[in-house]
Design a protein around this motif. Sequence first.
Motif, PDB file in Angstrom:
ATOM      1  N   THR A  17       0.834  -1.206   0.000  1.00  0.00           N
ATOM      2  CA  THR A  17       0.000   0.000   0.000  1.00  0.00           C
ATOM      3  C   THR A  17       0.862   1.246   0.000  1.00  0.00           C
ATOM      4  O   THR A  17       0.593   2.212  -0.737  1.00  0.00           O
ATOM      5  CB  THR A  17      -0.944   0.005   1.220  1.00  0.00           C
ATOM      6  OG1 THR A  17      -1.794  -1.140   1.166  1.00  0.00           O
ATOM      7  CG2 THR A  17      -1.786   1.267   1.251  1.00  0.00           C
ATOM      8  N   LEU A  18       1.912   1.246   0.798  1.00  0.00           N
ATOM      9  CA  LEU A  18       2.805   2.402   0.830  1.00  0.00           C
ATOM     10  C   LEU A  18       3.547   2.567  -0.487  1.00  0.00           C
ATOM     11  O   LEU A  18       3.865   3.695  -0.886  1.00  0.00           O
ATOM     12  CB  LEU A  18       3.778   2.269   2.007  1.00  0.00           C
ATOM     13  CG  LEU A  18       3.120   2.404   3.390  1.00  0.00           C
ATOM     14  CD1 LEU A  18       4.145   2.173   4.501  1.00  0.00           C
ATOM     15  CD2 LEU A  18       2.469   3.771   3.551  1.00  0.00           C
ATOM     16  N   VAL A  21       1.110   4.422  -2.548  1.00  0.00           N
ATOM     17  CA  VAL A  21       1.098   5.828  -2.130  1.00  0.00           C
ATOM     18  C   VAL A  21       2.291   6.571  -2.726  1.00  0.00           C
ATOM     19  O   VAL A  21       2.169   7.699  -3.230  1.00  0.00           O
ATOM     20  CB  VAL A  21       1.109   5.936  -0.590  1.00  0.00           C
ATOM     21  CG1 VAL A  21       1.286   7.391  -0.151  1.00  0.00           C
ATOM     22  CG2 VAL A  21      -0.170   5.351   0.004  1.00  0.00           C
ATOM     23  N   LEU A  28      -2.449  10.729  -2.731  1.00  0.00           N
ATOM     24  CA  LEU A  28      -2.693  10.099  -1.449  1.00  0.00           C
ATOM     25  C   LEU A  28      -1.770  10.666  -0.382  1.00  0.00           C
ATOM     26  O   LEU A  28      -0.587  10.936  -0.644  1.00  0.00           O
ATOM     27  CB  LEU A  28      -2.481   8.584  -1.549  1.00  0.00           C
ATOM     28  CG  LEU A  28      -3.356   7.824  -2.544  1.00  0.00           C
ATOM     29  CD1 LEU A  28      -2.860   6.392  -2.702  1.00  0.00           C
ATOM     30  CD2 LEU A  28      -4.815   7.838  -2.110  1.00  0.00           C
ATOM     31  N   LYS A  29      -2.300  10.792   0.821  1.00  0.00           N
ATOM     32  CA  LYS A  29      -1.522  11.280   1.960  1.00  0.00           C
ATOM     33  C   LYS A  29      -1.780  10.373   3.155  1.00  0.00           C
ATOM     34  O   LYS A  29      -2.912   9.974   3.415  1.00  0.00           O
ATOM     35  CB  LYS A  29      -1.922  12.717   2.295  1.00  0.00           C
ATOM     36  CG  LYS A  29      -1.212  13.301   3.509  1.00  0.00           C
ATOM     37  CD  LYS A  29      -1.745  14.682   3.835  1.00  0.00           C
ATOM     38  CE  LYS A  29      -1.099  15.243   5.091  1.00  0.00           C
ATOM     39  NZ  LYS A  29      -1.675  16.571   5.455  1.00  0.00           N
ATOM     40  N   ILE A  30      -0.723  10.045   3.897  1.00  0.00           N
ATOM     41  CA  ILE A  30      -0.844   9.192   5.082  1.00  0.00           C
ATOM     42  C   ILE A  30      -1.030  10.056   6.330  1.00  0.00           C
ATOM     43  O   ILE A  30      -0.182  10.892   6.648  1.00  0.00           O
ATOM     44  CB  ILE A  30       0.404   8.302   5.256  1.00  0.00           C
ATOM     45  CG1 ILE A  30       0.561   7.338   4.083  1.00  0.00           C
ATOM     46  CG2 ILE A  30       0.328   7.533   6.576  1.00  0.00           C
ATOM     47  CD1 ILE A  30      -0.519   6.278   3.999  1.00  0.00           C
ATOM     48  N   PHE A  49       7.150   8.749   5.253  1.00  0.00           N
ATOM     49  CA  PHE A  49       5.817   9.256   4.926  1.00  0.00           C
ATOM     50  C   PHE A  49       5.325  10.341   5.883  1.00  0.00           C
ATOM     51  O   PHE A  49       4.272  10.944   5.631  1.00  0.00           O
ATOM     52  CB  PHE A  49       4.819   8.103   4.875  1.00  0.00           C
ATOM     53  CG  PHE A  49       5.063   7.170   3.726  1.00  0.00           C
ATOM     54  CD1 PHE A  49       4.544   7.437   2.466  1.00  0.00           C
ATOM     55  CD2 PHE A  49       5.851   6.040   3.886  1.00  0.00           C
ATOM     56  CE1 PHE A  49       4.789   6.594   1.401  1.00  0.00           C
ATOM     57  CE2 PHE A  49       6.099   5.186   2.832  1.00  0.00           C
ATOM     58  CZ  PHE A  49       5.576   5.461   1.579  1.00  0.00           C
ATOM     59  N   GLN A 268      -4.359  -0.258  -5.446  1.00  0.00           N
ATOM     60  CA  GLN A 268      -4.490   1.039  -6.104  1.00  0.00           C
ATOM     61  C   GLN A 268      -5.918   1.283  -6.569  1.00  0.00           C
ATOM     62  O   GLN A 268      -6.427   2.397  -6.443  1.00  0.00           O
ATOM     63  CB  GLN A 268      -3.539   1.149  -7.298  1.00  0.00           C
ATOM     64  CG  GLN A 268      -3.684   2.480  -8.040  1.00  0.00           C
ATOM     65  CD  GLN A 268      -2.683   2.670  -9.145  1.00  0.00           C
ATOM     66  OE1 GLN A 268      -1.503   2.852  -8.882  1.00  0.00           O
ATOM     67  NE2 GLN A 268      -3.142   2.631 -10.383  1.00  0.00           N
TER      68      GLN A 268
END
Length: 392
Positions: A17-18, A21, A28-30, A49, A268
Amino acid sequence: MKTLTLLGSTGSIGRQTLDVVRHAEGELKIHALAAAKNVKLMEEQARLFNPAVVVMMDEGAVRELRGRLRDLPIKVDQGMEGIINSVTAPQIDTVVTALSGRIGLEPTLAAIEAGKTIALANKETLVAGGDLVMSSAKKKNCKILPVDSEHSAIFQCLEEESKTIEKIILTASGGPFFGWTKEKLGTVTLEKALRHPNWEMGAKITIDSSTMMNKGLEVIEAHHLFNIEYDGIEVLIHPQSVVHSMVEYCDGSVLAQLGRPDMRLPIQYALSYPTRWKNPFERLNLRGKTLTFHEPDFEAFPALAMAYQAGRQGGTLPAVMNAANEVAVSAFLQKKVSYLGIHDIVGNVCSEHHVLDNMDLESILDADTWARRRAEEHIARLEARCSNRKDC
């Protein structure tokens, strides 16, 4: 831009997932990352991140991580309370639930209650509490977007009118022991079971894939996600892992979604939905490929039949089956029980359970706790009986 909380960031799905990102070019932002106790990797992810919050389940890991991140303005939180806070934060839009096991149920329900979109990679959540989760999502008008490759494939193949669906077809790789007899499966070692031919996954899901319990859990997940009765869910073994699943319609048309065995694609899609984003990931090349499909062997791999039975009976039985399986697989990973012992333990616990039909979160958790205790008792008896035998 979508803002995410990622549960299970240090696991296989979390790491991929990262990667999504990272390649999403500012889409996308964590906000928060959560994991169990992998302090080293969590520190690396936090520095890369820069989330506002990181959460560790393990108390010792929290203390160590706070020391490691003291030079950054990142809050280090602890335990289930910290996870609940991270999934209900007003800043976030989407929660990626990539925790392994039933532990994902409570934060998923909390996120739904807070009106968040769920990118669901934790199938055990719907196995244990599918009716509760889906009814809560409907009440809150929350989207649950599947991340499992099979369910993502079905989601992408669905037409608007569900009445036209004849059945859905879940594909399974067959794992490392496709074609083995039950007698031959008695020789399986931990090292052999961890060698999946197509996918790179965590240890627990890799073992579940080899026993086909993973596919059984996915059958139950599909039932809840797509409101399809169990007679309308078929499993086919597809060793090449190119066709990720199919939907057959009432006119005989079959729609399939194809792709490389790469979890970043369904991840995604869940995060980009309802649009599609470009990425640099390797593309599927069908030139020279032969695609084959086979009926599953329910005798050699009885976990699949057990999951169908548990799903059809419903109530607390799927939660009990899942909990017993988690404990049995953990024991196998610790070499406390044999490969075939996994199924024996799960089957015994399920047969002893008094099923409750009217479920709330408390009854699900109580059934889960009971099943884990009973599975541990069966394991202890097996260990005592086998302590002086080489065939256990």
